[in-house]
Each structure stands twice: as structure tokens, then as C-alpha cells.
Design an enzyme around this catalytic site. Sequence first.
Site, mmCIF file in Angstrom:
data_model
loop_
_atom_site.group_PDB
_atom_site.id
_atom_site.type_symbol
_atom_site.label_atom_id
_atom_site.label_comp_id
_atom_site.label_asym_id
_atom_site.label_seq_id
_atom_site.Cartn_x
_atom_site.Cartn_y
_atom_site.Cartn_z
ATOM 1 N N ASP A 11 30.084 6.727 -56.410
ATOM 2 C CA ASP A 11 30.641 7.886 -55.705
ATOM 3 C C ASP A 11 29.711 8.196 -54.542
ATOM 4 O OD1 ASP A 11 32.739 8.177 -57.461
ATOM 5 O OD2 ASP A 11 31.787 9.730 -58.660
ATOM 6 N N ASP A 130 43.493 11.376 -61.045
ATOM 7 C CA ASP A 130 42.545 12.363 -61.568
ATOM 8 C C ASP A 130 43.360 13.419 -62.299
ATOM 9 O OD1 ASP A 130 40.537 10.977 -60.241
ATOM 10 O OD2 ASP A 130 40.689 12.229 -58.446
#
Length: 252
Positions: A11, A130
Amino acid sequence: MQEIRIIPCLDVCNGRVVKGVNFENLRDAGDPVELATYYDQEGADELVFLDIMATSEGRATMVEVVAKATRDLSIPLAVGGGIRDLEGMRRILAAGAAKVAISSAAVKDPSLLAAGANEFGSRRIIVAIDARKEADGFWRVYIGGGKTPTPLDAITWAKEVEALGAGEILLTSMDKDGTEDGYDLELTAAVRGAVQIPVIASGGAGRLEHLWEAVVHGKADAVLCASIFHFRRHTIAEAKQFLADKGVKVRL
């Protein structure tokens, strides 16, 4: 059983790899290019590079970082964050990525999935989902780096993206992300049972047992990990040997 893939997740925020909890409270985990090289040498099966602020900041993914990271890689790199159209996909793939991952853009314009699959092939298109569980058991899909709720149910959306041409689903439990107390096995198994394409489990890995649970109980085809590897709690080799000792097929 097919070989289960171990996939470290990078990330990236402001040029650095970060790790947070429930998509917040980010802490530094290193340089993305250095980590990509390290995981390649360690025996990772693939890497995922997510530019986590690109969408919310309204900019494109950092193509130059992708190009630098993939220059000497021997394993596939999937890249997501800020990819909004076919041209964005084309730039990332041309920079050396093997796959692109899209989330917000797919929700806003599902036809982009079909167009991407048609032009580049389904195997190069990952849809990142998500999801956060509601009180009534509904798994709500979020976009914009986990900041914007949608009316979509994760199970229904997974079926739709498969029909549109996605070759793989990257499924992240927002409730479990960064907690290190295990993947959301219920969510993972539900999505995997609803589709025929591979599902990558993401969010919650803290111990090697969690990887085994995601595969055996969650039916995942691959496991995405961050903290467990970034902070050197375990190596890729240790994770693979642990799974192999429990009868899970991995590439040693």
C-alpha cells in the site's frame, strides 16, 4: 488442489509503503521498490501495489514508481489505485505491470470491466472489493479508498464483475484490515462460493495459522499479506513451509 499463491501487498502513500488499521492510522513500512525486490528474492508468487490515495486525491497512479519497481522483477505485479479508464490501464500495463486492479471506476462504470477484459484479456483484470459488514449481515461495498459507501452488496457485486469479465477478485474485509486477528472467513467463503474466478483473501493476517484458515475455511485461492511480512514477523519461505506442512499445495 491448485497451488495457493502468497502475495505481499504494498500500500503506497506519498511514495512510501504504509500499513494501517481499518484503512486508517497509517505507519511507514519502507520503500516500495526495495520491498518489491526483497519479496521477489524471498519467493513471493506475486505482488500487489496499491496507490491508496490516488482515487481520493483525484490523480493517476504513479506510473514511474511502477516502472522502476518492475524493472528487475521476475514475478507478476498487479497495480491498483486511480485507474479510471482504458488509457489508465494501458499506461500501467505498459509500465510493466502484469495486471491492473480497479475498484471505484468499476462501480461507477461497470462497462469499463468488459472493455478492459476485451482489450487486455480477463486474466489481466482484477476487481478489488472493499467490504464492511452491516448490522443485518449485509456486506456493503466501499469505494474511494474505503471512504465512500455504496448500495452494493459484496456477494452480488462479485457475481456481476465476474459476468462482466473480471479474471480475479481481490476481496478486502475493512473490518479485519490491519487487525492481525485473522481474515473474515465468512465473507471470503461466501464470495468464493458465489463465483468461479479466483478470490484473493485480504485483511487481517497476523499469524501463519490465519493463512491456512483463509485457504481451508475461506476457500481462498490466494492470500494477501502486509504487516506479517513488512515488519519481518515471518518470511515468505516460513509461510509456504507452514502451509505445505499442513497439506496445502504451494510453490516452494
